[in-house]
Design a protein around this motif. Structure first.
Motif, PDB file in Angstrom:
ATOM      1  N   ALA A  37       0.972  -1.277   0.057  1.00  0.00           N
ATOM      2  CA  ALA A  37      -0.116   0.073  -0.215  1.00  0.00           C
ATOM      3  C   ALA A  37       0.987   1.227  -0.040  1.00  0.00           C
ATOM      4  O   ALA A  37       1.682   1.515   1.020  1.00  0.00           O
ATOM      5  N   GLN A  38       0.935   2.000  -0.906  1.00  0.00           N
ATOM      6  CA  GLN A  38       1.260   3.215  -1.125  1.00  0.00           C
ATOM      7  C   GLN A  38       0.498   4.454  -0.764  1.00  0.00           C
ATOM      8  O   GLN A  38      -0.657   4.313  -0.819  1.00  0.00           O
ATOM      9  N   LEU A  39       1.099   5.365  -0.044  1.00  0.00           N
ATOM     10  CA  LEU A  39       0.095   6.680   0.328  1.00  0.00           C
ATOM     11  C   LEU A  39       0.075   7.607  -0.917  1.00  0.00           C
ATOM     12  O   LEU A  39       1.078   8.067  -1.340  1.00  0.00           O
ATOM     13  N   PRO A  40      -1.475   7.686  -1.282  1.00  0.00           N
ATOM     14  CA  PRO A  40      -1.119   8.393  -2.748  1.00  0.00           C
ATOM     15  C   PRO A  40      -1.552  10.060  -2.191  1.00  0.00           C
ATOM     16  O   PRO A  40      -1.856  10.024  -1.045  1.00  0.00           O
TER      17      PRO A  40
END
Lengths: 172, 830
Positions: free
Chosen positions: B702-705
């Motif tokens: 999960a990348q923080l957009p």
């Protein structure tokens, strides 16, 4: 329930909590490794179901966690490290606000810092029988610094023992 | 990691090592006995009175504030499905404040304002037909507050005098389908999802295993003897130990010992005496109105077998069904299989988030001995797992009838489930729109079943709902449903007024339910006087059915509220369709239907999904309204834990055994012995069950957009202009048609092109789905008709046909462009 600001993904939160617990010594010294320092996603979801962790903020369908979540997770893990079960932890942490959690973290950290390095459990002692009914016990490796005053101390201690034995009899 | 650098944690760095924090005010003592948080709910008392198969129930909840600051307590709790809540009051500081019904948003505003002004206040909202939320705010330190609500409920009853009262005590965890989205809607543990927009209002925190909140529970049911009734036989409480007191005119049943809030209280009885007959009970109000309850019993079946049946059994095998529930569901299904005759055919589908069929394919099998044995073998091997994708399962079940090559036999679906889903709305909508000729029967199996949903599902599906508790005598409980599955005895029922002045438009439900063997069907309606009504219908043997019933006056004000509540349920069904842009009979837009519900609820002091009760005490006790908020955590329903035992994990088993199937986490991460109780593994599975696919993306990848920016004025302008152009073109078109002229297609064509162009570059185009659909269908069809010089009547018909789509498109556009508030989460979950 929304915690702001939102900073970490679940994985990052978990790592952050683990790092913090290690640095502060809150959960690091567990000889049997009982407290998992980095809780996995399932465990975090479980804590959320119990209301021990606020539900994350969702942005772009991704869960975001903030400082309150970190405090909650650290508190859970620290209390687990103290041997508390989940029911007891819920009884203590449920419904706590961010300020309370902060206070708790401060206390836990302070107490962890206070604990002395553990003293070894096995010590070798040397025993010498001086007279029937009297023994001298000395820790292995002990060396007298100045025998003069020590002799006086030993005699005084022996006198005290004798006095203590007589004492009750005289009074009655 | 940049994120970690950005957050400062003064708590760690600033504490001088070795310094014990001062004990005193403001310091938490978490390890001593003072460290325990007391929960806000102190006690609950429930008193029910049953007469004429109407239950009137009073629920009293007492909240306390053990904290040093003011408290807002919130409690998510169940009431019987389909009940009419008609009274709510708040008792504080020796005063009683009677709650008033307001439109829900307005009630929330009034409550919030009262809290901000420092006044004690209470708010009661309805989340589902059987799930409610109460909030009590600004409760001063050390004080108690009590809320009291009253509801009435129409009980199902049978020719043989059998009756059943259910008093639910806990909201069970539900499977939340869809993907997590952020919403401000509720304070529970689950995020709202794309399919359950109010999931955060339905998922109260669970108590950890071993945490007994010691909430007091009192419960008492009084059964009043009716005219002609001489005794209550077979009095049985399936899930609680009770004590019974017999009096000349009533029987009182109460709890025999302290109980936890972890299962429904279910009382069943059979009335002995002169026998049950069809009745018409009329309540004349002081204002001169008359509310009537008509209950019709069918004739006896006279040897006519009915048509052959094609039955699809749908068995829930999701994670929540584990243990005794799964066994009971499989056994119940096997018992129902045995009620089929050799001319019948059947199929069995076991579903969680996948669907598995008997014989590997969705096909009917003859209900002969070989077929039945095959079915029983299939049922024996079903174990519980996964999420509850009920909508999908029902769609597939309906699909079997369409695929079937043999076009004979009555299409029937029998659903066996605990009903623990959050996306009830999608399932109901699916039944409303695509069920076709089939009938749906539901068999609810749980210690804390979702009764309201399964009743509605069966009601919309033209069948009946039956409830059984896991592990109880299934044969007896399923006797009735075994007879009912199949053709009803009488259909096409209608009411003919003799001399009552019946208002037939007031019928609730609007369609008279069909009559099944041994079971009474009821409708509410308004009449002008105490008179007679005749009910006619078509018997399954082709004969005409006719019964005339004479009214008996009855001093039962609940009839007025029950009439209104039943009517609201009908309106909600229409609202659900209208909101999805589907045609509704007999008409109405979401706005008009909502207005009708609110008006009805306000007139009859009724709690609905669109209204709420608010009670405000005028004394100011907390200037500024600041304080602590605590949501009452709830028990996991009884026997949800047993699934774990059945998975081979004994109570208190050593850690290494937890690697058994279903006990996850243990292998992955070692846990402390305090966590190794089976309860934890179960709860983790429950957490996984309710989260289902609805969880947000989590984990390593999960990348923080960056947060998606809202549309700026500049971005919005071209879309707004094109939208205005389109509405103007449509209005002009309408005016031309009304004036009897054939309009030119040019203006509309230009507006359409302009809007499509504007949308291609618009960042929030995906939020205008209804507009885009309308452009590509309604507007395209209109243009085609105009270009083909279609007659005026034809163009007008097209406009009428797409009126709902136009209204939806406009509402969506207004929501986005004018920043108008989107429909509330609760409106999207009706």
């Amino acid at each position: 329930m929304k915690a702001a600001p939102t900073l970490w993904s679940l994985h990052e939160l978990s790592e952050e909590a683990a790092g913090l617990l290690r640095r502060t010594g809150l959960a690091a010294v567990q000889p049997d490794g009982r407290v998992s320092a980095a809780p996995d996603a399932r465990t975090v979801r479980y804590y959320t179901t119990l209301g021990l962790l606020d539900r994350p903020a969702i942005e772009g369908r991704i869960a975001h966690y903030g400082k309150k979540h970190l405090l909650q997770l650290v508190a859970i893990k620290a209390l687990q490290a103290k041997g508390l079960g989940l029911a007891e932890i819920q009884e203590r942490l449920y419904g706590r606000g961010e300020a309370e959690l902060q206070t708790l973290a401060d206390q836990l950290v302070a107490r962890a810092a206070q604990i002395e390095p553990p003293t070894p459990l096995v010590r070798r002692m040397v025993e010498v029988a001086l007279a029937p009914g009297m023994k001298l016990v000395v820790e292995d490796g002990w060396e007298p610094s100045d025998p003069g005053p020590l002799k006086q101390q030993v005699l005084a201690a022996l006198a005290a023992i004798v006095r203590a034995r007589k004492g009750p009899g005289e009074r009655s | 990691m940049t994120a970690s650098a950005a957050v400062s944690l003064p708590m760690i760095e600033n504490v001088p090592s070795g310094q014990e924090p001062t004990r005193g005010l403001g310091v938490l003592e978490l390890l001593g006995p003072q460290g325990r948080m007391e929960l806000p709910l102190a006690s609950v008392s429930i008193a029910a009175k049953v007469s004429s198969f109407v239950a009137e129930v009073t629920v009293t909840q007492t909240f306390k504030n053990p904290h040093r600051e003011h408290l807002e307590a919130e409690y998510v709790f169940p009431l019987a499905g389909g009940c009419a809540v008609g009274h709510f009051e708040l008792r504080v500081a020796g005063r009683v404040v009677v709650g008033k019904v307001e439109e829900r948003g307005e009630a929330q505003r009034q409550y919030q304002q009262a809290i901000a002004e420092g006044k004690r206040a209470a708010l009661l909202e309805q989340e589902r037909t059987n799930v409610f939320t109460v909030k009590v705010g600004n409760l001063p330190p050390g004080e108690e507050a009590t809320v009291m609500l009253r509801y009435s409920e129409r009980l199902a009853f049978f020719e043989d005098g059998a009756g059943e009262l259910r008093l639910p005590l806990v909201v069970a965890p539900r499977y939340m389908a869809g993907e997590a989205v952020d919403g401000p809607s509720g304070s529970s543990t689950h995020s709202d999802t794309t399919k359950v927009p109010d999931a955060s209002r339905l998922s109260p925190p669970l108590l950890a295993p071993g945490f007994d909140p010691q909430t007091g529970l009192q419960l008492e049911v009084e059964l009043l003897h009716e005219k002609g009734v001489t005794s209550f036989d077979n009095l049985a409480c399936s899930q609680h130990a009770t004590k019974t007191v017999f009096r000349p005119d009533s029987i009182t049943v109460s709890l025999a010992r302290a109980e936890r809030f972890d299962r429904d209280f279910v009382l069943r009885w059979r009335m002995g005496g002169a026998g049950i007959t069809s009745t018409l009970q009329v309540y004349p109000t002081p204002e001169g109105e008359h509310f009537a309850l008509l209950s019709i019993l069918p004739p006896r079946r006279d040897g006519f077998l009915g048509l052959p049946r094609n039955v699809v059994f749908v068995v829930d095998r999701s994670g929540s069904m584990g243990g005794a529930k799964m066994t009971s569901a499989a056994r119940a299904c096997a018992l129902l299989l045995r009620t089929l005759g050799p001319r019948d055919r059947f199929a069995v589908q076991a579903f969680d988030d996948r669907c598995e069929w008997l014989g590997g394919a969705p096909k009917f099998v003859a209900a002969d001995e070989a077929g039945l044995e095959q079915g029983e073998a299939f049922l024996r091997q079903i174990n519980a797992r996964g999420g509850t994708e009920l909508d999908l399962a029902m769609r597939k079940a309906i699909g079997v009838f369409a695929q079937d090559e043999k076009h004979e036999g009555l299409p029937i679906i029998v659903l066996l489930t605990d009903g623990q889903v959050g996306d009830e709305s999608s399932v109901l909508k699916g039944i409303q729109t695509s069920l076709g000729e089939a009938r749906v029967f539901t068999v609810g199996i749980d210690t804390a079943v979702n009764d309201g949903f399964l009743q509605r599902l069966a009601g919309l599906g033209g069948g009946t709902a039956t409830f059984v508790e896991p592990g109880t005598q299934l044969e007896e409980a399923l006797r009735a449903v075994g007879r009912e599955i199949g053709a009803p005895l009488v259909t096409n029922l209608s009411i003919h007024d003799e001399n009552s002045g019946a208002d037939l438009a007031s019928l609730a439900p609007a369609h008279f339910p069909d009559l099944f063997e041994g079971r009474a069907a009821s409708v509410f309606l308004r009449v002008r006087s105490i008179g007679k009504l005749t009910v006619t219908g078509l018997g399954s043997d082709g004969k005409r059915f006719s019964q005339t019933v004479t009214a008996q006056p009855l001093a039962l004000p609940a009839l007025a509220q029950l009439w209104a509540r039943t009517r609201v349920a009908d309106l909600e069904d229409r609202f659900r369709l209208a909101s999805a842009g589907m045609p509704v009979s007999p008409g109405g837009t979401p706005d008009s239907l909502k207005a009708e519900i609110v008006a009805l609820a306000c007139k009859h002091t009724l709690l609905t999904r669109f209204t709420a009760f608010v009670a405000i005490d005028q004394e100011v006790v907390n200037q500024g309204g600041e304080g602590r908020k605590v949501v009452q955590p709830v028990q996991l329903p009884a026997q949800w834990e047993e699934q774990d035992l059945s998975a081979g994990i004994a109570l208190g088993a050593p850690m290494f055994r937890m690697a058994a199937p279903g006990a996850m986490a243990a292998a992955a991460s070692p846990v402390s012995p305090g966590l190794a109780s089976p309860g934890r593994a179960v709860l983790e599975r429950i957490a996984t069950f309710i989260t289902g696919s609805g969880r947000a993306k989590e984990g390593r990848d999960a990348q923080l957009p960056r947060p998606e920016p809202g549309p700026s004025k500049a971005e919005l302008a071209p879309v707004q202009e094109a939208l205005g152009q389109l509405w103007a073109a449509l209005a002009a078109l309408d005016a031309e048609l009304k004036a009897g002229r054939v309009p030119e297609p040019r203006a509309l064509a230009e507006a359409r092109t302009a809007l499509l162009t504007a949308l291609t570059g618009f960042i929030r185009a995906s939020q205008l789905g209804a507009v885009q659909t309308f452009l590509r269908t309604g507007v395209a069809e209109l243009l085609a008709a105009l270009q083909a010089k279609a007659p005026i009547a034809g163009v007008q018909a097209l406009l009428v046909r797409h009126a709902v789509a136009l209204a939806n498109a406009r509402r969506q556009a207004d929501t986005l462009v004018e920043g108008k508030s989107a429909p509330e989460a609760w409106e999207r979950s009706i």
